[in-house]
Design an enzyme around this catalytic site. Structure first.
Site, PDB file in Angstrom:
ATOM      1  N   THR A  55       0.875  -1.178   0.000  1.00 38.98           N
ATOM      2  CA  THR A  55       0.000   0.000   0.000  1.00 38.98           C
ATOM      3  C   THR A  55       0.911   1.227   0.000  1.00 38.98           C
ATOM      4  OG1 THR A  55      -0.062   0.383   2.385  1.00 38.98           O
ATOM      5  CG2 THR A  55      -1.542  -1.292   1.547  1.00 38.98           C
ATOM      6  N   CYS A  56       0.312   2.421   0.029  1.00 34.18           N
ATOM      7  CA  CYS A  56       1.192   3.594   0.011  1.00 34.18           C
ATOM      8  C   CYS A  56       1.958   3.758   1.323  1.00 34.18           C
ATOM      9  CB  CYS A  56       0.429   4.858  -0.356  1.00 34.18           C
ATOM     10  SG  CYS A  56      -1.068   5.057   0.562  1.00 34.18           S
ATOM     11  N   ARG A  58       2.989   0.935   3.236  1.00 32.46           N
ATOM     12  CA  ARG A  58       3.769  -0.259   3.590  1.00 32.46           C
ATOM     13  C   ARG A  58       3.938  -1.211   2.413  1.00 32.46           C
ATOM     14  NH1 ARG A  58       2.071  -1.772   8.169  1.00 32.46           N
ATOM     15  NH2 ARG A  58       0.559  -0.105   8.450  1.00 32.46           N
ATOM     16  N   SER A 114      -2.079   1.427  11.286  1.00 32.52           N
ATOM     17  CA  SER A 114      -2.235   2.412  10.213  1.00 32.52           C
ATOM     18  C   SER A 114      -1.898   3.819  10.695  1.00 32.52           C
ATOM     19  CB  SER A 114      -3.682   2.414   9.708  1.00 32.52           C
ATOM     20  OG  SER A 114      -3.984   1.182   9.132  1.00 32.52           O
ATOM     21  N   GLU A 119      -8.431   2.902  10.264  1.00 30.16           N
ATOM     22  CA  GLU A 119      -8.966   3.119   8.904  1.00 30.16           C
ATOM     23  C   GLU A 119      -9.348   1.771   8.271  1.00 30.16           C
ATOM     24  OE1 GLU A 119      -7.200   2.535   5.839  1.00 30.16           O
ATOM     25  OE2 GLU A 119      -5.194   2.023   6.527  1.00 30.16           O
ATOM     26  N   GLY A 196     -12.859  23.783  -6.844  1.00 30.06           N
ATOM     27  CA  GLY A 196     -11.437  23.452  -6.685  1.00 30.06           C
ATOM     28  C   GLY A 196     -11.274  22.081  -6.044  1.00 30.06           C
TER      29      GLY A 196
END
Lengths: 420, 268
Positions: A55-56, A58, A114, A119, A196
Site C-alpha cells: 500500500t502507500c 507499507r 495504520s 482506517e 477546486g
C-alpha cells in the site's frame, strides 16, 4: 505446537514507521509486480508460500520459507529485484517470525498499525493481497488461512469496537454533522460553492453519502460543469448562486474569495423562503466564505474548517481509547490461528487420526456380541493399521514442506480432526 | 397472586429494560431483542395487575390517582414498544423508560382504596373517555421526552460536541418527525376523549363540565398551536419548548386541577 512450523513463517516489511517515503516508493509493488515477484520467489524455491501486501504506507512480504534463513533470502531477492543496496534495505526494513509476524498482520488488517488509526481501507488491501497471491499460485493452507484469519480479525475489530466509527477526514465529519441534522441525506439537496480541490472532494463525499445530483457553482462555469459531470451533479452559473442557496439543505463553500460569498441577509431571506426548515453550512475556506453570524439565524447550523478539524482531533482520541479492546481481539484471533497451525504438524495429526479410528472401532464393537469382541478388536486394529500405513508414510515422507502441510490439512479436513 | 406483587415484578422488568437500554446506548451492537422482551414482559405483568384491580372494582382502575398513574405508565410503555417496532429508535429508551417506571411506581405506592366504582362511572362511554385521555397524556409525555432529546442534540450540534450521546441520539429531523407524530396522536385522542366526556357529562351531570374541561381545552389549544406553528417556521427548538410547556400543563392538570379545582374529576 511445532515450533519449527511457526518459525518458518516470516515477514520482511517496510512501513511508514521505519522507512522513509523514498525507500517505500522503491520497494512498492504494483499488482503485476506482486504476481511476478511471488511467482519468481516460489519458482526459484526461495519460499514455499508467500503473499505481498503493498500500500502507500507499507510493503510487506509474508512467506513460509523452507528453512529459518528467510531474512537473507528475501533481502537478497529485493536487492536484486529493485537494485537496492542490501545495507539500505537492512537499515529500513523490519523482520518478524512466527507469532510476531502473524500478530503484525492481524494488527495491520485491524487498522491498528495504520497512520489513521482504525482506517478501513487496509482491510480491503489485505484481502486484495491474498487474491493476488492466489492468482500467482503462491498460497496454500498456511498463507490462505493466515490471511483469512487476518481479515476475520479486522472485521471483528471493526464490528466489536468503535475504532472505525468516528470519522477522521473533514469531509466525512462534515457529512456526519449533516446526517445528524437531516437524517438520511438521499432526499436532501447539497450546494457546493467552488469547484477546486476541496469543493471536488466534498462533492464526491456528498454523492457517497447518498446525495443525488449535488449542485455545483463556480466562478468559472466550465469547471463547475466538469465537476458536475464527474460526480453526476448539476452545474449552475455564478449568477444563479443567490437563487440556489434557499433550495439547498446543505451548503459547502470552498472558494478563495476574500469576501463572504454567502451573507447573513441572504441566509435570513433563504430561511424565510424555506419556512424555517434547517440549513447547514460547511465553510471550508480561509478567509471564510460564509458570514460567521449566520449561526444566529434560527435553525441554521454553520461549521468552519477549524470546527471540523477539532472534531477530527476528538475522534482520533476516541479511536485511541478503543485500542486495548482491539488488541485483545487480535490476541484471541492470534491464539486461534497458532492453535490451528500447531495442529498442522504431522505427529499430532497421526495421533488424532489413530484415536479417531479407535473411536470408530469401539462404536462397532459395542454392537457386536460380547463373546466376539476380543477377536473383532484385533481384526479391526490390524485392518485400520493396514489402511492407514501407506497414506501416513507418504504424508511423513513428503520432502516439500508446503505440500506436506497441504496433505496434513487434507487429512485433518477429511477425517474432521479439528472438531475436537 | 397479589396484584401489587405483579406490579412490582413489572417494575423490576422495566428497571432491567432501562439498564439494558443504557447498555445499548453505550454499545449499540448489543442485540435489541432482550430489551424488547423486558419491556414486553413488564407490560404483560402490569396489564395483569391492572386487570386484577379492574375486576375488583368492576371498572377501569382510574378513580384513584394511583390507578390512573399505573394506567398512564402502562400506556407509555406500550407507546415505547410501538416506537421500537415501528422506528427501531432504541436511543429514546434510556430517557423514556424512567417515566414508565416513575408512573408505575407511583401507581403502586399511592393509596388505592378498594371501593367499587360509582354507578355513573360504569359503562363503555366513560371508560373510553378516561382511557383516551390517559393515552393522550402518554403521547404528550412521549413528545416531552423527544423534545428534551431534540434540545440536547441541537445543543451538541451547536457546540460541536460529538461524543457518545451525539453519535447515539437520532438526527434532529428524525426526532422532530417522531415528535410531530406523538403530538398528532395525542391531540386526536384527547379531542375524542373530550367529546366522549362531554357526551357522558350531559347525561350524568346537572351542570356544565368543570375546571378539568377547561384545562383539557387549554391543552388542546397549546398542542394545536404547536402543530400549526410547526408547519409555519417554528420547526425544531421552538416546537420542542412549546411541547415542554404543554407537558407541564398536563402535569398541572393531572395533579393540581384534579386534586383541588375539579369537583367532578377529583380522585376519590
Amino acid at each position: 505446537m511445532s515450533i519449527s512450523e511457526e518459525a518458518r513463517l516470516a515477514l520482511l516489511g517496510f512501513s511508514f514507521r521505519g522507512a522513509g517515503a523514498p525507500v517505500r516508493e522503491r520497494v512498492a509493488f504494483t499488482a503485476d509486480e506482486i504476481r511476478e515477484a511471488l511467482t519468481s520467489l516460489v519458482k526459484r524455491g526461495l519460499i514455499s508460500e508467500g503473499v505481498i501486501v503493498s500500500t502507500c504506507h507499507r510493503s510487506e512480504i509474508y512467506s513460509l520459507a523452507p528453512d529459518e534463513g528467510a531474512r537473507n533470502v528475501l533481502t537478497r531477492f529485493l536487492s536484486e529485484w529493485r537494485g537496492l543496496d542490501q545495507a539500505e534495505i537492512d537499515g529500513s526494513c523490519f523482520y518478524r517470525v512466527g507469532g510476531d509476524a502473524v500478530r503484525h498482520l492481524f494488527r495491520v488488517a485491524s487498522g491498528l498499525d495504520s497512520l489513521a488509526l482504525g482506517e478501513s481501507e487496509v482491510l480491503g488491501q489485505v484481502r486484495q493481497a491474498l487474491s493476488l497471491a492466489r492468482e500467482s499460485g503462491s498460497t496454500r493452507a498456511v498463507m490462505q488461512r493466515l490471511f483469512e484469519s487476518a481479515v476475520a480479525a479486522g472485521k471483528r475489530v471493526r464490528a466489536e469496537t468503535e475504532i472505525a466509527r468516528h470519522p477522521l477526514s473533514v469531509a466525512s465529519i462534515g457529512f456526519e454533522l449533516a446526517r445528524k441534522v437531516f437524517g438520511d441525506l438521499s432526499r436532501r439537496s447539497v450546494l457546493v460553492i467552488g469547484a477546486g480541490e476541496t469543493g471536488s472532494l466534498f462533492a464526491r463525499h456528498a454523492v457517497e453519502a447518498g446525495v443525488r445530483e449535488p449542485v455545483i457553482v463556480n466562478r468559472t462555469e466550465s469547471r463547475a460543469r466538469e465537476l458536475a459531470a464527474s460526480v453526476g451533479g448539476r452545474a449552475v452559473p455564478w449568477s444563479g448562486l443567490a437563487a440556489a442557496v434557499p433550495l439547498a439543505d446543505v451548503v459547502v463553500s470552498a472558494t478563495s474569495s476574500p469576501q463572504h460569498v454567502v451573507t447573513r441577509d441572504q441566509v435570513e431571506s433563504a430561511m424565510r423562503e424555506r419556512r424555517g426548515r434547517p440549513m447547514l453550512f460547511l465553510d471550508l475556506a480561509v478567509p471564510r466564505d460564509i458570514a460567521p453570524d449566520v449561526t444566529e439565524v434560527y435553525n441554521v447550523f454553520s461549521y468552519s474548517i477549524d470546527d471540523l478539524e477539532e472534531v477530527a482531533n476528538d475522534n482520533r482520541a476516541r479511536r485511541a481509547q478503543e485500542v486495548p479492546v482491539a488488541e485483545k481481539i487480535v490476541d484471541e484471533e492470534l491464539e486461534n490461528y497458532l492453535a490451528w497451525l500447531s495442529n498442522l504438524s504431522v505427529v499430532p495429526t497421526v495421533t488424532q487420526l489413530r484415536r479417531r479410528m479407535e473411536e470408530l472401532r469401539d462404536l462397532e464393537l459395542d454392537r457386536a456380541p460380547a463373546a466376539e469382541r476380543e477377536r473383532l478388536r484385533g481384526l479391526l486394529d490390524a485392518f485400520s493399521a493396514r489402511i492407514l500405513h501407506e497414506p501416513l508414510r507418504r504424508m511423513k515422507a513428503e520432502p516439500d514442506p508446503a505440500r506436506k502441510l497441504d496433505r496434513v490439512e487434507a487429512v485433518r479436513h477429511l477425517f474432521d480432526l479439528d472438531r475436537e | 397472586m397479589d396484584s401489587h406483587l405483579l406490579g412490582w415484578f413489572a417494575v423490576a422488568l422495566y428497571l432491567g429494560a432501562e439498564a439494558y437500554s443504557i447498555l445499548s446506548l453505550v454499545r449499540p451492537r448489543v442485540p435489541a431483542l432482550p430489551g424488547h422482551l423486558l419491556v414486553g414482559g413488564g407490560l404483560i405483568l402490569q396489564f395483569a395487575e391492572l386487570e386484577t384491580r379492574a375486576r375488583a372494582l368492576h371498572s377501569v382502575p382510574y378513580r384513584t390517582i394511583g390507578g390512573s398513574l399505573a394506567l398512564f405508565g402502562w400506556m407509555l410503555g406500550l407507546s415505547y414498544l410501538a416506537l421500537l417496532f415501528r422506528h427501531r429508535e432504541r436511543a429514546v429508551g434510556p430517557f423514556l423508560i424512567p417515566f414508565v417506571i416513575l408512573f408505575s411506581v407511583l401507581g403502586l405506592l399511592l393509596p388505592q382504596p378498594g371501593l367499587a366504582a360509582r354507578s355513573d362511572t360504569r359503562g363503555a362511554l366513560f371508560a373510553l373517555h378516561v382511557t383516551f385521555a390517559i393515552l393522550a397524556y402518554a403521547a404528550f409525555t412521549f413528545s416531552f421526552v423527544l423534545s428534551l432529546l431534540y434540545l440536547i442534540q441541537k445543543r451538541q450540534l451547536r457546540r460541536v460536541h460529538t461524543g457518545l450521546l451525539f453519535s447515539r441520539l437520532p438526527a434532529l429531523d428524525v426526532i422532530a418527525r417522531l415528535n410531530r407524530t406523538s403530538v398528532s396522536i395525542g391531540l386526536s385522542v384527547l379531542g375524542v376523549s373530550v367529546v366522549l366526556g362531554a357526551i357522558w357529562a350531559e347525561h350524568v351531570w346537572s351542570r356544565l363540565p368543570d375546571a378539568k374541561f377547561g384545562s383539557a381545552i387549554l391543552t388542546l389549544s397549546v398542542y394545536g398551536f404547536l402543530l400549526w406553528k410547526d408547519r409555519r417556521g417554528w420547526v425544531g427548538e421552538r416546537v420542542a419548548l412549546l411541547s415542554i410547556l404543554g407537558f407541564t400543563l398536563i402535569i398541572f392538570s393531572y395533579t393540581v386541577v384534579n386534586l383541588y379545582f375539579s369537583a367532578q374529576h377529583a380522585f376519590r
